[in-house]
Design a protein around this motif. Structure first.
Motif, PDB file in Angstrom:
ATOM      1  N   TYR A 947     -35.309  15.649  20.114  1.00  0.00           N
ATOM      2  CA  TYR A 947     -36.234  15.252  20.743  1.00  0.00           C
ATOM      3  C   TYR A 947     -36.523  16.136  22.057  1.00  0.00           C
ATOM      4  N   TYR A 948     -35.116  15.826  22.199  1.00  0.00           N
ATOM      5  CA  TYR A 948     -34.639  17.612  23.760  1.00  0.00           C
ATOM      6  C   TYR A 948     -35.627  18.930  22.684  1.00  0.00           C
ATOM      7  N   GLY A 949     -35.213  19.179  21.831  1.00  0.00           N
ATOM      8  CA  GLY A 949     -36.116  20.082  21.522  1.00  0.00           C
ATOM      9  C   GLY A 949     -37.899  20.148  21.851  1.00  0.00           C
ATOM     10  N   GLY A 950     -38.392  18.495  21.688  1.00  0.00           N
ATOM     11  CA  GLY A 950     -39.556  18.388  21.911  1.00  0.00           C
ATOM     12  C   GLY A 950     -39.990  18.684  23.238  1.00  0.00           C
ATOM     13  N   PHE A 951     -39.293  18.715  24.625  1.00  0.00           N
ATOM     14  CA  PHE A 951     -39.514  18.823  25.958  1.00  0.00           C
ATOM     15  C   PHE A 951     -39.355  20.433  25.769  1.00  0.00           C
ATOM     16  N   LEU A 952     -38.433  20.969  25.437  1.00  0.00           N
ATOM     17  CA  LEU A 952     -38.040  22.511  25.328  1.00  0.00           C
ATOM     18  C   LEU A 952     -39.306  23.467  24.462  1.00  0.00           C
ATOM     19  N   ILE A 953     -40.150  22.501  23.649  1.00  0.00           N
ATOM     20  CA  ILE A 953     -40.952  23.401  22.860  1.00  0.00           C
ATOM     21  C   ILE A 953     -42.515  23.518  24.174  1.00  0.00           C
ATOM     22  N   ARG A 954     -42.524  22.190  24.533  1.00  0.00           N
ATOM     23  CA  ARG A 954     -44.181  21.934  25.259  1.00  0.00           C
ATOM     24  C   ARG A 954     -43.860  22.930  26.275  1.00  0.00           C
TER      25      ARG A 954
END
Length: 1263
Positions: A947-954
């Motif tokens: 979930y957090y990784g998604g924000f970082l990728i974005r």
């Protein structure tokens, strides 16, 4: 009870039979023993499950299936997410994408991230609930079943026929009770749902893989047949070797039990080194056997990891090819999402399949242990089926008839004992059986108790065949007093109560008064509540015998069997006890086996047995008139047969300290006795301390550790390679993708080779180190036990059963906390460290988030560990106590059977056991909760990271880094969960290591001082100066109170006095079994403490009242007298001739190579005693210590042995303890001991002239 002996013939006898095969790995030719032939399937291990247990197990199995099904859903979600992320990255990196396209891609991407996080969290909740239920139900049910198995096992062992015991060793019983049952428990508890979970994950994952892409799934699975084959072969081999291991350890347990039971004999003859070698022999076999097992397992698992990683390489290479082939086609089957799902499904499946393999070994070991337990539970006795089943005679009179009875012992079928015996005994009569040693007198007594059934012919009581009667009822109506009385390690009152559980306080006192025991019991500090020590070891022979008589009389028997019942008493007691027995025998039918013909003159009928038949019968006068067999027996008897009137009044004018003869009672519940054992408890105990025990194997451990660390690093490395492969897939150029994929696949193969080699090294090296450690600890513990002073064994906590249980249990627990376990933990630590390092390197923010979950697991584990450690303490304590009760009952099974106390012992055992059982049931909840948590946390961690990784990728982080970090850290967390699975082993191991170290560092109170030296030559003068002494466990009661005595070289000194006055104590102090509290003992001019123990004891030869023989050949038993050299056969024969045993031995089928069986039970008392005399003579001692050495002999033997002893005494200093004053009349000095000092001394004639204590003793003896 009836003397644990079987009267054998002085004719063909003891061939190496079944007992001889109970070497360390049982021979195949145990035909009489059907046991080894039965096999039980795995589901039969659950035969003791009740309906409630089956309900729990079903619930557990369903939950385990639940955990297995839920897990693969994660791979589907993860695959879809990976696809979405790669699509998003492709859209972002595509130069042709518009702002709108990018926004749409971003929205889709964030939505799939949210969906993944929620679903994965739900999977985590389901995992927690299902894991908790499956572990809890199985553990709870396993504990309940084990409780019933322990109960049933002991009940069945106690209810086997006596003949069964002739063919089975009771010595390994302690190790079966502790070791086999815990191994069995290990295989029916939580490991089953864990194993099932792995298998269900395996199957479910494959189903998912095939649905998403069968072609790639088949390629991924190409390694499966090879893995299956490797595992199958390994499982077969290890199960076979596991059985051999159990056999070897139980043989070692037998040796330990025998040696610790006879510790005084071992120490006196300096047999410690020989016994340690005998013990080590079984241990070395087990060690080599187990190293072989480790090697097979290591090869199998090394291959397995190589195959798994190679198949990853193949799968990725082929998967990338499939994706590239279908690129650009509408609706392709193989997308990155599908490849990830298929690959991870197969990987998860194979992983779970591999992790399950150690469980297969545990189930194999458990099944082997269960087999051995159930074989005993299922063996059906023949005679004991009549318990509570059969006729009861309303008013038992006691008419006994033997009709044409033929008999031989089941363990010695070729030696005929009774050959057509016919005998009539009328109700109320007193009948004496006489004959030479080994003619079958005791056999008649055993047949009346129905320990055996005749081979041919019948035995009747009141006209009813013995076989038709209710056995429990029959034995309850028979009172037995044997030659070597067995008491149990409880109070005097309890011991008498064994004779009749319904007896009141009044009945107990009356029985004790009848047996002339009331006075000495009353004088004890705790009276009837005084503990008597293991096997009654804390009482003198006479005191034990009187309690045994009270125990027989308290049941008001209709038939009284007296097998040499007064041979161990001094004259003073014998006169009273004989009178008590005379009055008791008026009320019932009495059968007396006696060597002292003077004690049976008043019998209604005397029966002479020879060669298994009755050769003559009649009263004393009738038989004397015949001038045949009986006449020749009487004339050879040492005493003339005139019995002086035994009027009680004669005693009144001399007050012996009979009420004070309690002084030899050495054991009491003294709190301080345990304090000294706590000396090391404050030392810190940690895994490091346990590892130190393994330090001699450091090269093996080092290699194993390196292997483990490399294996640990493999997981995060795979995660990085996996991230790289996913990273290449978003590249547009096919050639670049192919080239990169080939390079990464090659790394996978290299990882496989490295992992395979390191797995082999880790398992094999730790296996070697672990086995060497177990062997060393067992050996050192046994060695340490044999070095302790005798007082150590007097302590209640150090009973034979408890020490045997420690030998087998502690070493196994320490091994459980080292070796393989340390490897697993290092592997987990390496995984975690590398995972954390990589995560910090690639993306520290994500790394910190993933790590936040680690402390939760650690905290949960900490609480669980603290909980189990407190539990283990109390659990081990009550287990040891219960095993001690069980071993005591089984070790003295003849006594237990004759008293009909099987159920009583079973109840005592269960009472002790149920305390620990209840606590244990409560603790399972903790274990299950922590286990559920450690399993489910990974899913929550996954959800949070992605979930957090998604924000970082974005926000611009390259997506393969998110995969690398999350994948590496998740593997790290899983590895912690794996490591935590072993915390119970560590807790047990650390506790055991503490106990082992306490024992190994315990300094014996009696040992060689730095100043003691060997004594080159001894003349044989012994001086006792102002000796004060109290037994270490009973400091409050002084036995010797300032005793002074000088024994001159080559003189014979006799010690006489009432039972328990301290005569045997003097002999034990001469051997330095104990040291005086004050005062000194000198050998020549040297204080005993200044001479080394070995040197001192080499000048002493001892023959005691109850000779302890070993389960060895007759030749080995005699040679045991001198363990400092190889004793020549000619010398053995020479001393056997001197002890009048040579003719008997040479008549046996295998002569001096005849094995004696446990505790020498295959011989009559007289035969055992003569072997013991030969054993003492073989060391050619300077000083001979004879403690009632001829009390067990019949008239003929006694005369010859007495002559042999006369020869033996020549040129030697001799100290004799004797109740029969006739045997010591020619002593150079006779000392009367009373109230802890020497009250009178002089020659026989001088003392008679004094008309003091000795005169009184003498005037009440058969003279």
């Amino acid at each position: 009870m009836g003397r644990n002996t079987y009267d054998l013939e002085d004719t063909p006898e003891k061939k190496a039979g079944v007992l001889d095969n109970v070497e360390f790995v049982k021979e195949e030719n145990q035909d009489e023993n059907f046991e080894d032939k039965r096999e039980y399937s795995f589901h039969q291990l659950y035969r003791f499950a009740t309906r409630f247990d089956l309900f729990l197990l079903t619930l557990g199995l369903l939950s385990a299936v639940g955990t297995g099904i839920v897990q693969p859903l994660n791979t589907i979600l993860f695959g879809n997410l990976a696809g979405d992320i790669i699509n998003y990255a492709a859209a972002i990196n595509n130069n042709e994408s518009t702002t709108e396209d990018i926004q749409t891609a971003t929205d889709t991407f964030m939505e799939s991230i949210r969906y993944f996080a929620i679903m994965n969290s739900l999977i985590g909740v389901a995992m927690f609930v299902f894991s908790y239920i499956s572990t809890e139900t199985f553990n709870y049910s396993a504990l309940r079943q084990i409780f019933r198995v322990r109960s049933e096992y002991l009940r069945k062992v106690l209810n086997q026929d006596v003949a069964w015991y002739d063919l089975h060793q009771t010595g390994d019983f302690a190790s079966r009770m502790s070791e086999d049952i815990s191994k069995f428990e290990d295989g029916i508890g939580e490991k089953v749902p864990m194993f099932l979970n792995f298998q269900v994950v395996f199957v479910a994952s494959l189903v998912v893989a095939f649905i998403h892409g069968w072609e790639l799934a088949l390629i991924c699975l190409s390694s499966l047949p090879a893995s299956m084959l490797a595992l199958g072969v390994i499982a077969g081999l290890t199960a076979k070797l596991a059985k051999k291991e159990l056999d070897a350890y139980s043989a070692a347990g037998s040796v330990a039990e025998e040696v610790l039971s006879n510790i005084r004999t071992v120490v006196a003859f300096g047999g410690q080194k020989k016994e340690i070698e005998r013990y080590d022999k079984s241990l070395i076999f087990a060690k080599n056997n187990n190293i072989k097992r480790s090697m097979f397992a290591a090869i199998g698992f090394g291959l397995l990891w190589f195959i798994i990683y190679s198949s990853y390489a193949l799968a990725f290479w082929y998967g990338v090819k499939l994706i590239l082939d279908e690129r650009g086609t509408p609706d392709p089957t193989y997308t990155p999402a599908n490849m990830v799902t298929v690959f991870f499904s197969v990987m998860t499946g194979s992983m779970n399949f591999a992790i399950a393999s150690p469980y297969i070994e545990a189930f194999g070991i458990s099944k082997a242990a269960g087999n051995r337990i159930f074989q005993v539970i299922d063996s059906v006795p023949e005679i004991n089926l009549s318990k509570d089943n059969g006729e009861k005679i309303d008013n038992l009179k006691g008419n006994i008839k033997f009709r044409k009875v033929h008999f031989q012992y089941p363990s010695r079928k070729e030696a005929k004992i009774l050959q057509g015996l016919d005998l009539d005994i009328d109700a109320g009569e007193t009948v004496a059986l006489v004959g030479t040693s080994g003619c079958g007198k005791s056999t008649v007594v055993q047949l009346i108790q129905r320990f055996y059934d005749p081979v041919e012919g019948e035995v009747y009581i009141d006209g009813k065949n013995l076989r038709d009667l209710d056995l429990t009822w029959l034995r309850n109506n028979i009172g037995v007093v044997g030659q070597e009385p067995v008491l149990f390690g409880t109070t005097i009152k309890e011991n008498i109560l064994f004779g009749n559980r319904k007896a009141t306080e009044e009945d107990i006192k009356n029985a004790a008064k009848k047996a002339n025991a009331h006075e000495f019991i009353k004088a004890l500090p705790n009276g009837y509540d005084t503990l008597v020590g293991e096997r009654g070891a804390q009482l003198s022979g006479g005191q034990k015998q009187r309690i045994a008589i009270a125990r027989a009389l308290v049941r008001n028997p209709a038939i009284l069997l007296l097998d040499e019942a007064t041979s161990a008493l001094d004259n003073h007691s014998e006169a009273k006890v004989q009178a008590a027995l005379d009055s008791a025998s008026k009320e019932c039918t009495t059968i007396i086996v006696a060597h002292r013909l003077s004690t049976i003159r008043g019998a209604n009928k005397i029966v002479v047995i020879s060669d298994g038949c009755v050769v003559e019968q009649g009263t004393h006068d009738e038989l004397m008139a015949l001038k045949s067999e009986y006449y020749s027996l009487v004339t050879t008897q040492v005493q003339s047969n005139e019995i002086l009137a035994r009027s009680e009044s004669r005693y009144s004018d001399v007050k012996f300290d009979d009420d004070k003869d309690n002084v030899s009672l050495k054991k009491e519940q003294l709190e301080p006795e345990d304090n000294e054992e706590d000396m090391n408890l404050d030392k810190k105990d940690s895994v490091i301390e346990v590892m130190k025990m393994n330090s001699p194997e450091w090269p093996h451990i080092l290699i194993g550790c390196i292997g483990a660390i490399v294996m640990g690093c493999a997981m995060p490395v795979i995660a990085v390679l996996f991230g790289d492969i996913l990273g290449t897939l978003s590249t547009g150029d096919d050639d670049t993708v192919r080239r990169e994929a080939n390079r990464i696949c090659l790394y996978f193969v290299i990882a496989g080779v490295v992992s395979g080699i390191n797995t082999f090294l880790q398992m094999f090296m730790f296996g070697i180190a672990g086995e060497k450690l177990t062997k060393r600890i067992r050996s050192q513990m046994f060695q340490a036990m044999l070095q302790q002073e005798i007082g150590y064994f007097d302590r209640k906590a150090n009973g034979v059963g408890a020490l045997c249980a420690r030998l087998s249990g502690d070493a196994a627990s320490v091994q459980g906390a080292t070796g393989q376990r340390i490897g697993t933990i290092l592997q987990s630590i390496a995984t975690l460290v590398l995972a954390v390092t990589l995560s910090m390197y690639y993306e520290w923010r994500l790394g910190l988030l993933a790590m936040a979950f680690t402390p939760l697991i650690l905290i949960a584990t900490f609480f669980e560990r603290r909980n189990t450690s407190n539990l283990n303490d109390s659990r081990n304590e009550s287990l040891q106590k219960s095993v001690k009760i069980a071993v005591e009952g089984v070790g003295n099974v003849r006594t237990v059977a004759s008293l009909g106390c099987e159920e009583t012992f079973h109840q005592m055992y269960m009472t002790e056991l149920s305390q620990y059982h209840k606590k244990n049931l409560l603790s399972t909840h903790w274990r299950s909760a922590v286990f559920g948590l450690s399993r489910s946390l990974m899913f929550f961690a996954y959800a949070a990271c992605m979930y957090y990784g998604g924000f970082l990728i974005r926000d611009g982080l390259s997506y393969e880094n998110v995969f690398k970090v999350s994948q590496a850290l998740i593997m790290g967390t899983v590895s912690i969960a794996n490591a935590l699975a072993f915390t119970p082993n560590f807790t047990k191991g650390i506790e055991a290591a503490k106990k082992v170290r306490e024992l190994l560092t315990r300094i014996p109170e009696i040992r060689d001082s730095p100043h003691s030296r060997d004594k080159d030559e001894a003349k044989g003068d012994i001086t006792y100066q102002a000796i004060h002494f109290a037994y270490p466990t009973r400091q409050s009661i002084e036995v010797l109170k300032g005793l002074d005595l000088s024994v001159l070289q080559n003189k014979t000194v006799a010690l006489v006095g009432p039972s328990g006055c301290g005569k045997s104590t003097i002999i034990q102090m001469t051997e330095r079994f104990y040291d005086p509290s004050f005062g000194e003992i000198f050998l020549d001019q040297d204080e005993l403490k200044s001479v080394t123990l070995h040197s001192l004891r080499s000048y002493l030869g001892i023959v005691s009242q109850e000779p302890n023989l070993f389960n060895k050949t007759i030749a080995e038993n005699i040679a045991y007298g001198d363990n400092s050299r190889e004793v020549e056969m000619s010398e053995i024969i020479e001393v056997a001739k001197n002890a009048n045993i040579h003719n008997f031995v040479s008549a046996l089928p295998t002569g001096y190579d005849t094995k004696l069986g446990e505790k020498g039970t295959q011989l009559s008392g007289g035969q055992k005693q003569r072997i013991a005399i030969a054993r003492a003579l073989v060391r050619n001692p300077k000083i001979l210590l004879l403690d009632e050495a001829t009390s067990a002999l019949d008239a003929e033997s006694e005369k010859v042995v007495q002559a042999a002893l006369e020869n033996a005494k020549k040129g030697r200093t001799c100290i004799i303890i004797a109740h029969r004053l006739t045997t010591i009349q020619d002593a150079d000095l006779i000392c009367v001991i009373n109230a802890g000092i020497i009250a009178e001394m002089g020659t026989h004639s001088e003392l008679l002239q004094k008309r003091g204590l000795y005169y009184k003793l003498h005037s009440h003896q058969p003279s």
